[in-house]
Design an enzyme around this catalytic site. Structure first.
Site, mmCIF file in Angstrom:
data_model
loop_
_atom_site.group_PDB
_atom_site.id
_atom_site.type_symbol
_atom_site.label_atom_id
_atom_site.label_comp_id
_atom_site.label_asym_id
_atom_site.label_seq_id
_atom_site.Cartn_x
_atom_site.Cartn_y
_atom_site.Cartn_z
ATOM 1 N N TRP A 50 -17.689 -35.279 20.308
ATOM 2 C CA TRP A 50 -17.298 -35.907 21.567
ATOM 3 C C TRP A 50 -16.737 -34.919 22.557
ATOM 4 O O TRP A 50 -17.081 -34.955 23.754
ATOM 5 C CB TRP A 50 -16.367 -37.092 21.308
ATOM 6 C CG TRP A 50 -17.141 -38.192 20.644
ATOM 7 C CD1 TRP A 50 -17.053 -38.591 19.343
ATOM 8 C CD2 TRP A 50 -18.194 -38.973 21.232
ATOM 9 N NE1 TRP A 50 -17.982 -39.581 19.089
ATOM 10 C CE2 TRP A 50 -18.691 -39.837 20.228
ATOM 11 C CE3 TRP A 50 -18.766 -39.033 22.506
ATOM 12 C CZ2 TRP A 50 -19.728 -40.739 20.464
ATOM 13 C CZ3 TRP A 50 -19.804 -39.936 22.742
ATOM 14 C CH2 TRP A 50 -20.265 -40.771 21.726
ATOM 15 N N ASP A 106 -9.246 -37.265 25.857
ATOM 16 C CA ASP A 106 -10.067 -38.387 25.397
ATOM 17 C C ASP A 106 -9.395 -38.949 24.148
ATOM 18 O O ASP A 106 -9.413 -38.324 23.090
ATOM 19 C CB ASP A 106 -11.479 -37.893 25.078
ATOM 20 C CG ASP A 106 -12.357 -39.007 24.509
ATOM 21 O OD1 ASP A 106 -11.882 -40.149 24.359
ATOM 22 O OD2 ASP A 106 -13.537 -38.712 24.216
ATOM 23 N N LYS A 136 -12.636 -49.398 20.135
ATOM 24 C CA LYS A 136 -12.085 -49.030 18.831
ATOM 25 C C LYS A 136 -10.835 -49.887 18.605
ATOM 26 O O LYS A 136 -10.881 -50.862 17.875
ATOM 27 C CB LYS A 136 -11.730 -47.550 18.752
ATOM 28 C CG LYS A 136 -12.668 -46.593 19.469
ATOM 29 C CD LYS A 136 -14.053 -46.512 18.882
ATOM 30 C CE LYS A 136 -14.818 -45.323 19.474
ATOM 31 N NZ LYS A 136 -16.159 -45.195 18.898
#
Lengths: 365, 365
Positions: A105, A176, A200
């Site tokens: 990511w 992030d 999530k």
């Protein structure tokens, strides 16, 4: 309590939601609190909806202790759109941004920013297949960088920062936090900006939370499209155009659930317990199960692990699914298995997984 | 059938959904078809979810008769993000694009595109406060334009194209169909691209449908951020990153509802009936109610109208709300009242509104 079928849900995201949240949403589906409409059918400028979005934000602020000089935005496009937007908004023309690359990511965030301007990799863990995190001395940080970006928890590689690194004075930290957002207390004041796809720990897919210090909005350049312009989006309270209303409503219900549970210290304790159970099962398996992440970098949200052969891994996933343990197949870039154990996963599901792991090893090890 | 309270919902968007769609979503909230999860909790790469998104697309294709050389994308950010994305993707460097400006939305689309490159207003109806639509002779179209953009139905001003204008050979037509999408049959092959925020006729807020002819994907320039790049998004089947899963699921349920009803010809007939009832009430009121749009430009989806005074308009909205007729306040730029009468609004609600209008005039006129 509901008597419907519910599996043990280890999906990496979208992922499990608290059953009480789903029951509440179910009960209000056709008529939200007597207003004769679903939340999906309300004007986003109605009093009812304003209360929903403002309460969601207020509860999020309370849970995370967000200082008053930070704005909270509910945006669309996932963390992936933020990869581009944060570079467009926070990196002035001609400036460079630093990226700490610790997994898929943060690498993607870096590549997106590199399309639009100058970047540096302040660290790149690719050679270890992103199984470990940098020590302070491993970082080469640019004191002139517009910001340094990192990913707090790599969903695929299962590495999670336990304490933040030091950055040069004046360099903003952009983080992030998608896959460990709201899993533990955080000192928001250390960050210029935090962002997280909701799917999530915060809610369903389709909404992304951005928390940004107000003074950074001055960096937004002229002539950005409105939907890519943090300044305009912040000024409108996420209501420049129609927001993803229902997803934000579910986020609001999840915030209430977290508050009722005792907030982030309480959920952190539960998360540590679940992660402990699974890592203990790995560590006590004599190498039959072995984690991808170095022990000191282990995530409490995503546990990628391998087994002695790909055949056994396939068999594990298949038999687990039959036992209603779902979402355990690892990401193709790491292979093997992955147990995502987000906030809403009950401790009982972690216990069931551990029992299944032990029984599987007993029969096949 | 449900016995919960349901109002007569004239919201302009987000707006009314079919009650059977909400009931289905309600019944599947905790356990989608025996899989032990909500649709919100599923991996977007699971077989169950792939079936949901692919069926939604297939049903949409069937309803609209979308030719096979068109891609269907489910994106985020609303039509407002498309205003920028279509210009980024479809207008080559140095080229200009034409905009037919017939109301607030086409004006905003034009302004967004103008931030990023050359545009022309091929028509601008601002001087009539966007109460009418251009005849062919009113348009000054650039034969070299990368595309000509128009808005099929202006939600705020209530003007809707009844037949499309002619464009110079080789100029692509790009159409914002947000507020009359799926309200009537459309010949998709006339368009290079059609887009629509879902929150009127297609589903809840949080998903935007883009229908684009495949060859136009070749125009996408290098180095666009992935979430702004039609080519990449099309290649991944809207699954480059996590899509707005639940919103797409609801779109799928709405498509089934439309198919069961008889498709677009059937809903068109119903929409004409509802619009006819309300315009008749306006026309037979002796000027007490007067529509904003010129009669030949009247929308079958949004009916903005005025009354003799602002005081009466306020009173109307207030009393209507007490009678469970909600969402009737007009947009501030037009004032007065607006009845949005989307697909899911029952004919009965239009009748109740008309009765209310007549009774209000009798008592206050």
């Amino acid at each position: 309590m509901s008597s419907v079928k519910r599996v043990h849900n280890f999906n990496a995201g979208p992922s499990i939601l608290p059953v009480s949240v789903l029951e509440k949403a179910q009960s209000e589906m056709l008529d939200y609190q007597g207003c004769g409409m679903s939340v999906m059918e309300m004007s986003h400028r109605s009093k009812e909806y304003e209360s929903i979005i403002q309460t969601a934000e207020a509860d999020l602020r309370e849970l995370l202790g967000i200082p008053t000089n930070y704005k909270v935005l509910f945006l669309q496009g996932g963390a992936t759109l933020q990869f581009a937007m944060l570079a467009m908004n926070l990196r002035p023309a001609g400036a460079s941004a630093d990226y700490v690359v610790t997994g898929s990511w943060s690498k993607t965030a870096w590549k997106e920013a590199a399309k639009l301007g100058a970047t540096r990799a302040a660290y790149n863990g690719e050679s270890s297949n992103y199984s470990r995190l940098p020590a302070q001395g491993d970082l080469t940080l640019d004191p002139q960088a517009a910001y340094v970006h990192f990913c707090h928890n790599e969903t695929i590689h299962g590495v999670e920062f336990k304490k933040e690194f030091e950055v040069p004075a004046g360099v903003e930290v952009v983080c992030d936090m998608s896959s460990d957002f709201l899993s533990q207390p955080v000192d928001v004041s250390k960050y210029g900006m935090i962002y997280a796809g909701a799917q999530k720990n915060a809610g369903p897919a389709g909404v992304t939370v951005v928390i940004i210090r107000e003074d950074l909005l001055a960096r937004t350049p002229e002539k950005l499209p409105v939907m890519l312009d943090y300044k305009i989006l912040a000024e409108s309270g996420s209501l420049h155009n129609t927001p993803p209303c229902y997803a934000i409503y579910i986020v609001g219900l999840v915030m209430k659930w977290l508050k009722d549970l005792g907030g982030l210290p309480a959920i952190h304790k539960i998360n540590l317990e679940k992660a402990g159970l699974i890592y203990d099962a790995i560590d006590s398996s004599g190498g039959y199960y072995h984690g991808h992440a170095a022990p000191d970098a282990r995530s409490i949200m995503n546990v990628p692990f391998r087994m002695p052969s790909e055949e056994l891994e396939e068999q594990f996933v298949k038999e687990a699914k039959k036992a209603d343990l779902i979402g355990l197949k690892g990401h193709r870039s790491v292979g093997g298995l992955r147990a995502s154990i987000y906030n809403a996963l009950p401790v009982e599901s972690a216990r069931v997984l551990v029992d299944f792991m032990k029984e599987f090893q007993r029969k096949n090890g």
